[in-house]
Design an enzyme around this catalytic site. Structure first.
Site, PDB file in Angstrom:
ATOM      1  N   HIS A   1       0.820  -1.217   0.000  1.00  0.00           N
ATOM      2  CA  HIS A   1       0.000   0.000   0.000  1.00  0.00           C
ATOM      3  C   HIS A   1       0.852   1.265   0.000  1.00  0.00           C
ATOM      4  CE1 HIS A   1       0.379  -0.117   4.522  1.00  0.00           C
ATOM      5  NE2 HIS A   1       0.429   1.189   4.341  1.00  0.00           N
TER       6      HIS A   1
ATOM      7  N   ASP B   1      -0.024  -7.660   1.540  1.00  0.00           N
ATOM      8  CA  ASP B   1       0.415  -6.263   1.560  1.00  0.00           C
ATOM      9  C   ASP B   1       1.939  -6.149   1.563  1.00  0.00           C
ATOM     10  OD1 ASP B   1       0.120  -3.541   1.467  1.00  0.00           O
ATOM     11  OD2 ASP B   1      -0.281  -3.288   3.608  1.00  0.00           O
TER      12      ASP B   1
ATOM     13  N   SER C   1       4.707   2.223   7.992  1.00  0.00           N
ATOM     14  CA  SER C   1       4.278   1.108   7.138  1.00  0.00           C
ATOM     15  C   SER C   1       5.418   0.630   6.249  1.00  0.00           C
ATOM     16  CB  SER C   1       3.104   1.541   6.252  1.00  0.00           C
ATOM     17  OG  SER C   1       1.948   1.757   7.017  1.00  0.00           O
TER      18      SER C   1
END
Length: 462
Positions: A95, A125, A198
């Site tokens: 992402h 992901d 992230s």
């Protein structure tokens, strides 16, 4: 006499400074940029008669269609990642980079390099990037996430909120967490993780990556001590495939499954509620190997199967084309079948097989909190069922019944009862009587709703 328990957990480190110095050269900040198209239309959509309608019309007439707001603009995003090889392979979250036109990697030293995408896996992901460097790059290695215990110390590093390289420390709060993916296996940690972290690494005290920081649970967007890192044992399998093929190649068994409850275990004469109950076997590897609906998968390639989630994970990690032994529970005994696995990515969308037979004249029956009817052409049309579909239609469910509590609703199609096909209410009554004569306390039903099958065990005790 009081008993003293000695803990074997890791001692709290005096400092994380040495660990941070060791791994920081391999941790990177990731900046992406994306072309964003201008909003369509000449002016905002406003309610007719709005006092702003005339204002915006005059503004657009004065400036014409070439006003700056009509032009494409650049959008930037920030994330984290880490180098896993001296030749420049970098791991991050999908992402972070999935919409990017340009990806820039910033190293701890301040050096920047452009990156290209090697491959991505939206399911977990995870994304694999590559940079080109004239000299070997510092890198970190993966550790064994299975070896981590609740309470072990961990350290997160990344680019939280775009503030640059930052370190936070905490413990493993829980293991085996699932969020929304089929292959989820998250480590939960209270090490501070925020937006921008992230794709960054979660380290053990040996400087090995045991997780990729992916998500937080927060009511306000900031860290409240509940963060999730995808376990390294999942990540390494994905990265290996992306590095070799540029895409994932997961094993595919070709069954629809559900968890085994205590009631289902009793109906299937299993000693305990474990394994994965097969509800349907479409055309594919499982059908070729002789698997059947109502089989309970107890082990896969030598690994005990506790539930459906574990089966999906271990099958997905298996090699495409491999032939593996699968132990199933069938008719009161264990049966071993050899299955040659297909590839899940190629098999997506294969429809389940549908048996075909003409139902007999319609009749209705009310028992066990259910009102059921044979499948008529009218009911078939109302429910949008295929011509080949057969079974008994649930036309009503008593809201105070066990059937309602277990999720049965009007419109459900009962295709099997007592592990045998049913197309008439007489079939259904026979299955109940047979179960009672066999001393069973419940009857196993195979239910289909919108084509999706599941098993439900209902009590038949009088």
């Amino acid at each position: 006499m009081a008993q003293t328990l000695s803990a074997g957990a890791q001692e709290r480190p005096a400092t994380f400074a040495d660990l941070a110095d060791q791994v920081s050269p391999a941790v990177v900040n990731i900046t992406t940029s994306t072309n964003v198209a201008a909003p369509a239309g000449d002016m905002p959509t406003l309610p007719e008669g709005s006092p702003f309608e005339e204002f915006f019309r005059d503004f657009m007439e004065r400036n014409g269609p070439g006003v700056p707001n009509d032009r494409p603009r650049r959008s930037s995003a920030l994330g984290s990642g880490f180098v896993i090889s001296e030749d420049g392979f970098i791991v991050t979250n999908n992402h972070v980079i999935e919409t990017a036109d340009e990806i820039t990697i910033e190293f701890f030293s301040g050096r920047t390099l452009d990156a290209t995408v090697v491959g991505t896996d939206p399911t977990t992901d995870i994304a694999l990037l590559k940079v080109e460097s004239d000299e070997p790059l510092p890198f970190v290695e993966f550790g064994d996430s299975e070896a981590m215990r609740v309470g072990d110390w961990v350290m997160a590093m990344g680019n939280p909120l775009g503030q640059g390289f930052s370190v936070s420390a905490g413990i493993v709060s829980a293991r085996g967490r699932a969020l929304s993916g089929s292959y989820d296996d998250f480590l939960q940690t209270d090490a501070a993780i925020n937006r921008g972290n992230s794709g960054g690494p979660l380290f053990n005290l040996n400087g090995e990556v045991i997780g990729v920081n992916t998500a937080i649970l927060s009511p306000n967007g900031g860290s409240i001590g509940i963060g999730f890192a995808m376990a390294s044992n999942v990540v390494t399998n994905v990265v290996d495939q992306l590095q070799e093929f540029g895409e994932t190649r997961r094993g595919w068994l070709g069954v629809r499954i559900q968890d085994v409850t205590d009631e289902l275990a009793e109906a299937l004469e299993l000693e305990e509620a474990r394994g994965a109950l097969i509800t349907d076997v479409p055309e594919g590897p499982a059908m070729d190997a002789g698997m059947e609906a109502r089989d309970v998968i107890l082990s896969f390639n030598g690994t005990e199967v506790e539930d459906t989630r574990e089966l999906v994970r271990i099958v997905g990690s298996a090699n495409v084309g491999a032939t593996v032994p699968v132990v199933v529970w069938r008719d009161g005994e264990e049966v071993t079948l050899d299955v040659t696995l297909g590839r899940r990515e190629e098999a997506e969308g294969i429809p389940a097989a549908q048996p075909g037979a003409e139902p007999e004249e319609p009749t209705e029956l009310s028992m066990m909190g259910l009102t059921i009817s044979s499948l008529t052409p009218e009911l078939r049309e109302q429910l949008g069922l295929d011509e080949g579909a057969e079974g008994l239609v649930v036309v009503d469910v008593d809201a105070d019944s066990e059937a309602y509590e277990k999720g049965l609703r009007a419109g459900d199609l009962i295709t099997e009862a007592g592990q045998q096909q049913v197309v008439t209410v007489a079939n259904f009554e026979d299955r109940i009587e047979e179960a009672r004569e066999a001393g069973r306390k419940s009857l196993l039903l195979l239910i289909r709703r919108a084509g999706e099958p599941r098993f439900v065990a209902l009590s038949i005790e009088e």
